[in-house]
Write a protein that holds these residues in place. Structure first.
Motif, PDB file in Angstrom:
ATOM      1  N   MET A 145     -94.015 -24.350 -24.233  1.00  0.00           N
ATOM      2  CA  MET A 145     -92.683 -24.581 -24.792  1.00  0.00           C
ATOM      3  C   MET A 145     -92.768 -24.628 -26.316  1.00  0.00           C
ATOM      4  O   MET A 145     -93.665 -25.234 -26.881  1.00  0.00           O
ATOM      5  N   GLU A 146     -91.822 -23.947 -26.964  1.00  0.00           N
ATOM      6  CA  GLU A 146     -91.882 -23.862 -28.416  1.00  0.00           C
ATOM      7  C   GLU A 146     -91.407 -25.152 -29.089  1.00  0.00           C
ATOM      8  O   GLU A 146     -90.640 -25.922 -28.529  1.00  0.00           O
ATOM      9  N   ARG A 147     -91.880 -25.316 -30.304  1.00  0.00           N
ATOM     10  CA  ARG A 147     -91.470 -26.435 -31.165  1.00  0.00           C
ATOM     11  C   ARG A 147     -90.961 -25.852 -32.475  1.00  0.00           C
ATOM     12  O   ARG A 147     -91.311 -24.732 -32.849  1.00  0.00           O
ATOM     13  N   TYR A 148     -90.164 -26.665 -33.187  1.00  0.00           N
ATOM     14  CA  TYR A 148     -89.576 -26.198 -34.440  1.00  0.00           C
ATOM     15  C   TYR A 148     -89.885 -27.193 -35.546  1.00  0.00           C
ATOM     16  O   TYR A 148     -89.999 -28.395 -35.331  1.00  0.00           O
ATOM     17  N   SER A 149     -89.973 -26.636 -36.746  1.00  0.00           N
ATOM     18  CA  SER A 149     -90.112 -27.464 -37.948  1.00  0.00           C
ATOM     19  C   SER A 149     -89.503 -26.712 -39.116  1.00  0.00           C
ATOM     20  O   SER A 149     -89.414 -25.476 -39.106  1.00  0.00           O
ATOM     21  N   CYS A 150     -89.063 -27.475 -40.109  1.00  0.00           N
ATOM     22  CA  CYS A 150     -88.508 -26.856 -41.316  1.00  0.00           C
ATOM     23  C   CYS A 150     -88.874 -27.740 -42.500  1.00  0.00           C
ATOM     24  O   CYS A 150     -88.647 -28.962 -42.459  1.00  0.00           O
ATOM     25  N   SER A 151     -89.443 -27.163 -43.525  1.00  0.00           N
ATOM     26  CA  SER A 151     -89.929 -27.943 -44.660  1.00  0.00           C
ATOM     27  C   SER A 151     -89.524 -27.284 -45.965  1.00  0.00           C
ATOM     28  O   SER A 151     -89.237 -26.083 -46.033  1.00  0.00           O
ATOM     29  N   LYS A 152     -89.511 -28.134 -46.989  1.00  0.00           N
ATOM     30  CA  LYS A 152     -89.274 -27.651 -48.349  1.00  0.00           C
ATOM     31  C   LYS A 152     -90.590 -27.721 -49.096  1.00  0.00           C
ATOM     32  O   LYS A 152     -91.153 -28.804 -49.266  1.00  0.00           O
ATOM     33  N   LEU A 153     -91.078 -26.557 -49.538  1.00  0.00           N
ATOM     34  CA  LEU A 153     -92.352 -26.498 -50.251  1.00  0.00           C
ATOM     35  C   LEU A 153     -92.088 -26.172 -51.712  1.00  0.00           C
ATOM     36  O   LEU A 153     -91.302 -25.269 -52.032  1.00  0.00           O
ATOM     37  N   LEU A 154     -92.737 -26.911 -52.605  1.00  0.00           N
ATOM     38  CA  LEU A 154     -92.619 -26.666 -54.035  1.00  0.00           C
ATOM     39  C   LEU A 154     -93.765 -25.764 -54.481  1.00  0.00           C
ATOM     40  O   LEU A 154     -94.943 -26.135 -54.386  1.00  0.00           O
ATOM     41  N   ILE A 155     -93.404 -24.581 -54.963  1.00  0.00           N
ATOM     42  CA  ILE A 155     -94.383 -23.582 -55.354  1.00  0.00           C
ATOM     43  C   ILE A 155     -94.493 -23.550 -56.882  1.00  0.00           C
ATOM     44  O   ILE A 155     -93.462 -23.507 -57.584  1.00  0.00           O
ATOM     45  N   PRO A 156     -95.711 -23.600 -57.435  1.00  0.00           N
ATOM     46  CA  PRO A 156     -95.846 -23.504 -58.902  1.00  0.00           C
ATOM     47  C   PRO A 156     -95.244 -22.202 -59.441  1.00  0.00           C
ATOM     48  O   PRO A 156     -95.471 -21.117 -58.900  1.00  0.00           O
ATOM     49  N   ASN A 157     -94.432 -22.357 -60.499  1.00  0.00           N
ATOM     50  CA  ASN A 157     -93.789 -21.187 -61.115  1.00  0.00           C
ATOM     51  C   ASN A 157     -93.634 -21.474 -62.601  1.00  0.00           C
ATOM     52  O   ASN A 157     -92.877 -22.350 -63.011  1.00  0.00           O
TER      53      ASN A 157
END
Length: 258
Positions: free
Chosen positions: A1-13
């Motif tokens: 069975m699938e699972r879900y996740s959602c995240s905010k990642l801060l990428i160097p720019n």
């Protein structure tokens, strides 16, 4: 069975005023592989490796597939402070998502190529729908937890009031019982004193006749001794002389012949 996740990642720019650029990563985790949908708010990318690709990548790091997916979920489901994230260009509008982590004293780098979505608007809407649905679920959960907390708070206040009432009733009950006990104890002491006084009075009453009899007996013995001392001493002496003469042997006079 699938699972879900959602995240905010801060990428160097370096081109950003803050030096960082956020991206949003929605992940779907299956038992043997995963799917990623990524957006920076404008364009969108996706990464859909096959089961065989995940298996080969896990074997490259000498890991079982389940552990590889677990580690990937840990670093993509929530940004880790010690991990360095990057979202670099891979040519033709594609991107390469990478992150580092420590294992056995070594810094490892994992990365996956992300293909540009043919319909970025649709991909962004899907990500936003997922975020909104998760937010609604989270809000409902928070509301439910708050309601449960309020109910528990009311019950706790009721229990506290009941405990205080029981404590007060206990104090009153103990005070009442103690007062009754003191009354009974004092009554018993009074009765014991009365019985003791009666017993002492009875002993004194029984002792008085015995002392009178003892005094009479002693008086009678003294009178008997006095009567004996008043007898004629001459009679005693005469009787004694006669007894001695009666018991004395007779001596015959011998005639001396010439």
């Amino acid at each position: 069975m699938e699972r879900y996740s959602c995240s905010k990642l801060l990428i160097p720019n370096g081109n950003s005023a803050t030096g960082e650029e956020p991206i949003f990563v929605k992940a779907t985790w299956f038992p043997t592989h995963f799917h990623l949908a990524i957006t920076d708010g404008q364009a969108a990318w996706h990464c859909h490796p096959s089961e065989e690709e995940v298996k080969q990548r896990a074997a490259h790091w000498d890991l079982p597939v389940s552990e590889y997916l677990q580690l990937s979920d840990r670093y993509l489901g929530l940004q880790q402070p010690r991990s360095v994230y990057a979202f670099d260009d891979a040519g033709d509008g594609h991107k390469r998502l990478s992150w580092t982590f420590e294992k056995e004293g070594m810094t490892l780098l994992w990365r996956w190529k992300c293909v540009q979505s043919p319909n970025s608007k649709k991909s962004n809407v899907e990500i936003l729908d997922f975020l909104m649905g998760s937010n609604v679920k989270l809000s409902d959960k928070v509301v439910g937890e708050n309601e449960l907390f309020e109910k528990m708070k009311v019950e706790a206040e009721k229990c506290l009031a009941q405990s205080e009432r029981i404590a007060n009733e206990r104090v009153e009950f103990e005070s009442e019982i103690y007062a009754k006990f003191l009354g009974v104890l004092n009554s018993k002491k009074s009765k014991l004193r009365e019985l003791r006084d009666k017993l002492l009075k009875r002993e004194n009453t029984e002792k008085s006749p015995q002392e009178e009899d003892t005094e009479k007996t002693e008086s009678f013995d003294e009178e008997s001794d006095y009567d004996r001392s008043d007898e004629d001493p001459q009679m005693d002496i005469t009787g004694s002389s006669k007894d001695v003469m009666a018991n004395k042997p007779s001596r015959l006079k011998r005639t001396r012949r010439t």
